[in-house]
Design an enzyme around this catalytic site. Structure first.
Site, PDB file in Angstrom:
ATOM      1  N   CYS A 131       0.874  -1.350  -0.030  1.00 51.03           N
ATOM      2  CA  CYS A 131      -0.001  -0.008   0.041  1.00 51.03           C
ATOM      3  C   CYS A 131       0.776   1.170  -0.129  1.00 51.03           C
ATOM      4  CB  CYS A 131      -0.901  -0.122   1.292  1.00 51.03           C
ATOM      5  SG  CYS A 131      -2.381   0.853   0.788  1.00 51.03           S
ATOM      6  N   HIS A 132       0.971   2.007   0.984  1.00 49.67           N
ATOM      7  CA  HIS A 132       1.771   3.217   1.281  1.00 49.67           C
ATOM      8  C   HIS A 132       3.059   2.953   1.629  1.00 49.67           C
ATOM      9  CE1 HIS A 132      -2.058   5.314   1.022  1.00 49.67           C
ATOM     10  NE2 HIS A 132      -1.411   6.256   0.441  1.00 49.67           N
ATOM     11  N   GLU A 162      -5.899   7.154  -4.339  1.00 51.07           N
ATOM     12  CA  GLU A 162      -5.529   8.327  -3.309  1.00 51.07           C
ATOM     13  C   GLU A 162      -6.619   9.368  -3.720  1.00 51.07           C
ATOM     14  OE1 GLU A 162      -4.192   8.449  -0.469  1.00 51.07           O
ATOM     15  OE2 GLU A 162      -1.938   8.475  -1.295  1.00 51.07           O
TER      16      GLU A 162
END
Length: 223
Positions: A131-132, A162
């Site tokens: 993910c991030h 996002e």
């Protein structure tokens, strides 16, 4: 001897101009932990400061994998994590960076983290992130001076995702940043499981990809 996996988590508690509360996204720690535990691996947690991380995504706390993490050893281990500077990362067969918005705060530039990732990758151990979490791969330089992500097949939280989640809070768009450093970015269907393996580098797109990313790490470790 069982394999050893180090899960690296963020210590950030808020992000952006609106001071949005954030942390490690629960699924992205709990689901990989569960997969590695089922595989019989030794699992340890580290963070940049060694402080107790915050958790995000607690609306999913009753999902079985998340509940097992919160009520079992996982969350206790994560709370009692070790400061990364005090960890001998060379002892681990894989490192795994969990996501949530928090890594966007403390992981884009962290020098020690970049060094650890470069050294882990270059000795042939597995580097995983979801993910991030792949923000940790930005600005990682290998011993020949090249950027780790250059020409690598990678995924992470996408621009599309996002836009409907935290574009007003993040300091930059992760897909754009990885692409600018030369990554071959592969965006799957928004919010659906999607994980990519390129050599000993494993990335996942979003919270739904946490299990798939961990399973890809396990496949490499068992190969």
């Amino acid at each position: 001897m069982s394999k050893k996996v180090l899960i690296i988590v963020s210590n950030a508690h808020e992000i952006g101009p609106n001071h949005r509360k954030t942390g490690v996204f629960l699924d992205e720690a709990a689901h990989p932990y569960g997969a590695f535990d089922k595989a019989g691996y030794q699992i340890d947690f580290a963070s940049l400061t060694g402080e107790v991380p915050s958790l995000d995504g607690l609306q999913g706390k009753d999902e079985p994998g998340n509940a097992a993490f919160l009520n079992g050893e996982g969350w206790n281990k994560m709370q009692n994590n070790t400061k990364l500077a005090d960890v001998d990362v060379s002892a681990y067969d894989a490192i795994f960076v969990s996501g949530g918005l928090a890594p966007m705060v403390d992981m884009p530039e962290a020098p020690l983290l970049k060094k650890v990732i470069a050294e882990t990758y270059e000795r042939g151990a597995i580097v995983g992130a979801v993910c991030h979490g792949p923000v940790s791969l930005l600005n990682v330089k290998l011993s020949d001076g090249s950027l780790l992500v250059k020409d690598k097949n990678i995924t992470a939280f996408t621009t599309e995702e996002e836009a409907n989640y935290a574009s007003a809070d993040v300091p930059f768009d992760l897909q754009t940043a990885l692409t600018k450093q030369g990554a071959r970015f592969h965006a799957g269907t928004a919010w659906a499981p999607h994980s990519i393996v390129d050599g000993n580098l494993v990335t996942g797109q979003n919270p739904a990809s946490a299990s798939a990313t961990a399973l890809n790490v396990i496949s490499l470790l068992e190969a």
